[in-house]
Each structure stands twice: as structure tokens, then as C-alpha cells.
Scaffold this active site. Structure first.
Site, mmCIF file in Angstrom:
data_model
loop_
_atom_site.group_PDB
_atom_site.id
_atom_site.type_symbol
_atom_site.label_atom_id
_atom_site.label_comp_id
_atom_site.label_asym_id
_atom_site.label_seq_id
_atom_site.Cartn_x
_atom_site.Cartn_y
_atom_site.Cartn_z
ATOM 1 N N ARG A 39 41.221 -16.746 34.548
ATOM 2 C CA ARG A 39 42.282 -17.322 35.387
ATOM 3 C C ARG A 39 41.812 -17.684 36.792
ATOM 4 N NH1 ARG A 39 44.602 -11.629 35.384
ATOM 5 N NH2 ARG A 39 46.230 -12.356 33.982
ATOM 6 N N TYR A 152 51.026 -1.762 25.789
ATOM 7 C CA TYR A 152 49.569 -1.901 25.662
ATOM 8 C C TYR A 152 49.093 -1.262 24.355
ATOM 9 C CZ TYR A 152 44.607 -1.452 26.998
ATOM 10 O OH TYR A 152 43.237 -1.516 27.044
HETATM 11 N N1 LIG Z 1 37.838 -0.700 30.533
HETATM 12 C C1 LIG Z 1 38.117 0.084 29.513
HETATM 13 O O1 LIG Z 1 37.817 1.295 29.520
HETATM 14 C C2 LIG Z 1 38.800 -0.467 28.292
HETATM 15 C C3 LIG Z 1 39.087 0.423 27.249
HETATM 16 C C4 LIG Z 1 39.662 -0.073 26.091
HETATM 17 C C5 LIG Z 1 39.928 -1.431 25.959
HETATM 18 N N2 LIG Z 1 39.646 -2.272 26.981
HETATM 19 C C6 LIG Z 1 39.982 -3.703 26.783
HETATM 20 O O2 LIG Z 1 38.947 -4.525 27.238
HETATM 21 C C7 LIG Z 1 39.476 -5.748 27.713
HETATM 22 C C8 LIG Z 1 38.836 -6.071 29.061
HETATM 23 O O3 LIG Z 1 39.099 -5.026 29.957
HETATM 24 P P1 LIG Z 1 38.287 -4.820 31.310
HETATM 25 O O4 LIG Z 1 38.384 -3.365 31.616
HETATM 26 O O5 LIG Z 1 36.974 -5.483 31.234
HETATM 27 O O6 LIG Z 1 39.261 -5.653 32.319
HETATM 28 P P2 LIG Z 1 38.932 -6.335 33.765
HETATM 29 O O7 LIG Z 1 40.260 -6.506 34.435
HETATM 30 O O8 LIG Z 1 37.901 -5.533 34.462
HETATM 31 O O9 LIG Z 1 38.374 -7.773 33.376
HETATM 32 C C9 LIG Z 1 39.203 -8.656 32.651
HETATM 33 C C10 LIG Z 1 38.980 -10.094 33.070
HETATM 34 O O10 LIG Z 1 39.880 -10.906 32.291
HETATM 35 C C11 LIG Z 1 40.685 -11.715 33.144
HETATM 36 N N3 LIG Z 1 42.015 -11.845 32.541
HETATM 37 C C12 LIG Z 1 42.835 -10.812 32.157
HETATM 38 N N4 LIG Z 1 43.978 -11.311 31.675
HETATM 39 C C13 LIG Z 1 43.879 -12.672 31.724
HETATM 40 C C14 LIG Z 1 44.751 -13.728 31.378
HETATM 41 N N5 LIG Z 1 45.978 -13.499 30.916
HETATM 42 N N6 LIG Z 1 44.337 -15.006 31.557
HETATM 43 C C15 LIG Z 1 43.118 -15.264 32.062
HETATM 44 N N7 LIG Z 1 42.255 -14.295 32.440
HETATM 45 C C16 LIG Z 1 42.629 -13.018 32.267
HETATM 46 C C17 LIG Z 1 40.739 -10.933 34.448
HETATM 47 O O11 LIG Z 1 41.078 -11.791 35.537
HETATM 48 C C18 LIG Z 1 39.314 -10.387 34.531
HETATM 49 O O12 LIG Z 1 38.430 -11.335 35.033
HETATM 50 C C19 LIG Z 1 41.009 -5.585 27.781
HETATM 51 O O13 LIG Z 1 41.610 -6.340 26.764
HETATM 52 C C20 LIG Z 1 41.232 -4.100 27.539
HETATM 53 O O14 LIG Z 1 42.349 -3.882 26.727
HETATM 54 C C21 LIG Z 1 39.103 -1.825 28.151
#
Ligand SMILES: NC(=O)c1ccc[n+]([C@@H]2O[C@H](COP(=O)([O-])OP(=O)(O)OC[C@H]3O[C@@H](n4cnc5c(N)ncnc54)[C@H](O)[C@@H]3O)[C@@H](O)[C@H]2O)c1
Length: 256
Positions: A39, A152
Site C-alpha cells: 500500500r 484474525y
Molecule cells: N509476525 C508474526 O509473528 C506472524 C505470525 C503469524 C502470521 N503472520 C502473518 O504474516 C503476514 C505478514 O505479517 P508481518 O508480521 O510481516 O507484517 P508487517 O506489518 O510487518 O508487514 C506487512 C506488510 O504488508 C503490508 N500490508 C498489510 N496489509 C495490506 C493491505 N491490505 N494492502 C496492502 N499492503 C498491506 C504492510 O503495509 C506491510 O508492508 C500476516 O498476514 C500475518 O498474519 C505473522
């Protein structure tokens, strides 16, 4: 092992930060051309800088269904093909049972689940052509619960169910679909979440101490490596699998 990902066009939603960024870095290291869908233009460009622009980006807000289609169209305009899709963007937004409401619950499903479906839907004709692969990033919360995050957890249950469902539907095309389940990975999203807790440092130590393998968080590169393998022909007989890259967090003995 040569993953033979050289020149492959791989769409990575949320590829500018955190887990998505780890995936993009590993893919670029394997010679693939990751396309970040995110985004924020500056974030996308910063992530692309770090891989010497060996890939591309599309600015899109994935909670907007029209932008999902436009994002896939933009990738096809750039490259004319898609070899892989990594659905990853999302946020643990804490819509709970007791104080949540319909609007916030539905909005969370749009942040975490609906765009997984739409991106796969619009990318499918190209994935059929290329006999590509889909990897859905998902969370342990679907299996273990977390408390206070109904939407979630439901979205992650949906991500896991769609992985199996699509694996079956796409058998006839040779398109494989797998999920990588994450438990604890220190990303910008994770940091934001831990800062909402009363004593973040104590909470971080309490959580990492319980991760069986090495009492440490999973790195985004470790997740990226498994995703790259699942996208590659080296996993050519693996489909419909929920693969936990979590240091044993979900399945190993609690008495450890
Ligand atoms: N970090 C963890 O421990 C963890 C654990 C389990 C699952 N996850 C999953 O991993 C995925 C990524 O998580 P993360 O921790 O890297 O997140 P983060 O927020 O650090 O990075 C996510 C990126 O995606 C972009 N983004 C999110 N929603 C968006 C949208 N609707 N449109 C466009 N861009 C969007 C954000 O701007 C960001 O750049 C998520 O789906 C989350 O459910 C993360």
C-alpha cells in the site's frame, strides 16, 4: 540445490516489510523477479532498493477488491506472466468476542482473508498457463487460539481451509497450493503488537523462552527459504500442506 527460480515472476503481497520482505529477499537471491504488492510506495521502493531493483512493485490497498484485480493486471502488463503467488499481507488487529462488533469483524476479514481469495482468483489464468504455485502465509492462531483476536483467528482458519480447497480444485491444472504457518517472527507488525502489552520486554522474553528450537523467533529469511522451496519445482509433489516454520512452537511437547 538449485531451485530453478531464475527469471520466475512471483507476486508477493505485503512484500515491503517483515515476512514478505524476507520472502522477497530470498526469492531475489534465487534469481527470481519478485513483484511486491503493497500500500505504501516508499516502503515498496525501499524494499526493492535492497534487492537492487531485481523485481518490481505495484501500489495497491488490498482491502479494496478493485485494487486486487488492478494489481494483477499491472503485473501482467509488466511481464505478461505470473509463475507464483505468495499471499502474505495481513494484520493481527485484535477484534475480540466480548467487545468487537460486526463492522470491525468484517473489516478484519477484508484485511486478512478476502484479498487472499481475490488475488488467487485473478492470478489463476496465468498460474494455470505457467503451472505455477501458490503459497499462503498463515498464523498459529487458527490452531492454538490467542485470545482477544476472533477475526484474525477466523481469517487464518480460512487461509488454511482455502489452501486445502484450492489444492484440490487445482489438481487438474498441476497448480500446487501450500501454506506456511508462522508462530513468532519479529517484524514491524509484531513489534507494534508487543508494544500494546503492559510490559513489552517481559512479554517478549516470556514468549521467546517458550519457543522449543533455540528459544528464539523465526527469522523472516527462514520463512522465505521454505516459501521459495514450495514455489519451486523441487517441491513438485507437495500440495495441500500446512507447513509449520515455527521452531516446534505448535506441535512439540509443552513440558519442554
Ligand atoms: N509476525 C508474526 O509473528 C506472524 C505470525 C503469524 C502470521 N503472520 C502473518 O504474516 C503476514 C505478514 O505479517 P508481518 O508480521 O510481516 O507484517 P508487517 O506489518 O510487518 O508487514 C506487512 C506488510 O504488508 C503490508 N500490508 C498489510 N496489509 C495490506 C493491505 N491490505 N494492502 C496492502 N499492503 C498491506 C504492510 O503495509 C506491510 O508492508 C500476516 O498476514 C500475518 O498474519 C505473522
Amino acid at each position: 540445490m538449485d531451485l530453478q527460480l531464475e527469471g520466475k515472476i512471483i507476486v508477493v503481497t505485503g512484500g515491503a516489510k517483515g515476512i514478505g520482505d524476507g520472502i522477497v529477499k530470498v526469492l531475489a537471491g534465487e534469481g527470481a523477479l519478485p513483484v511486491i504488492i503493497g500500500r505504501n510506495k516508499e516502503d515498496n521502493l525501499k524494499a526493492l532498493d535492497e534487492i537492487s531493483h531485481k523485481g518490481n512493485h505495484v501500489v495497491a490497498e488490498l482491502t479494496n477488491p478493485d485494487e486486487c484485480k488492478k494489481a494483477i493486471d499491472a503485473v501482467l502488463n509488466m511481464y505478461g506472466r505470473i509463475d507464483g503467488l505468495v499471499n502474505n499481507a495481513g494484520v493481527n488487529d485484535g477484534v475480540n468476542l466480548e467487545n468487537g462488533d460486526y463492522d470491525r469483524f468484517m473489516a478484519s476479514l477484508h484485511k486478512n482473508l478476502v484479498h487472499y481469495y481475490l488475488m488467487a482468483h485473478w492470478a489463476l489464468p496465468s498460474l494455470i498457463q505457467s503451472k505455477g504455485a501458490i503459497v499462503n502465509i498463515s498464523s498459529k492462531t487458527a490452531e492454538t487460539g490467542q485470545g482477544g483476536t476472533s477475526a484474525y483467528a477466523a481469517a487464518n482458519g480460512g487461509r488454511n481451509a482455502l489452501t486445502r480447497e484450492w489444492a484440490v480444485e487445482l489438481l487438474k491444472y498441476g497448480v500446487r497450493v501450500n501454506a506456511v504457518i508462522v508462530a513468532e517472527s519479529y517484524t514491524p507488525l509484531y513489534e507494534k503488537w508487543i508494544q500494546t502489552l503492559p510490559d513489552p520486554d517481559e512479554a517478549l522474553k516470556r514468549i521467546t523462552d517458550k519457543i522449543p528450537l533455540g528459544q528464539r523467533m523465526t527469522t523472516t529469511e527462514e520463512i522465505g527459504s521454505t516459501v521459495a522451496f514450495l514455489l519451486s519445482e523441487k517441491s513438485s509433489h507437495t500440495t495441500g500442506q500446512l507447513i509449520h516454520v515455527d521452531g516446534g512452537y505448535v506441535h512439540l511437547d509443552r513440558a519442554l
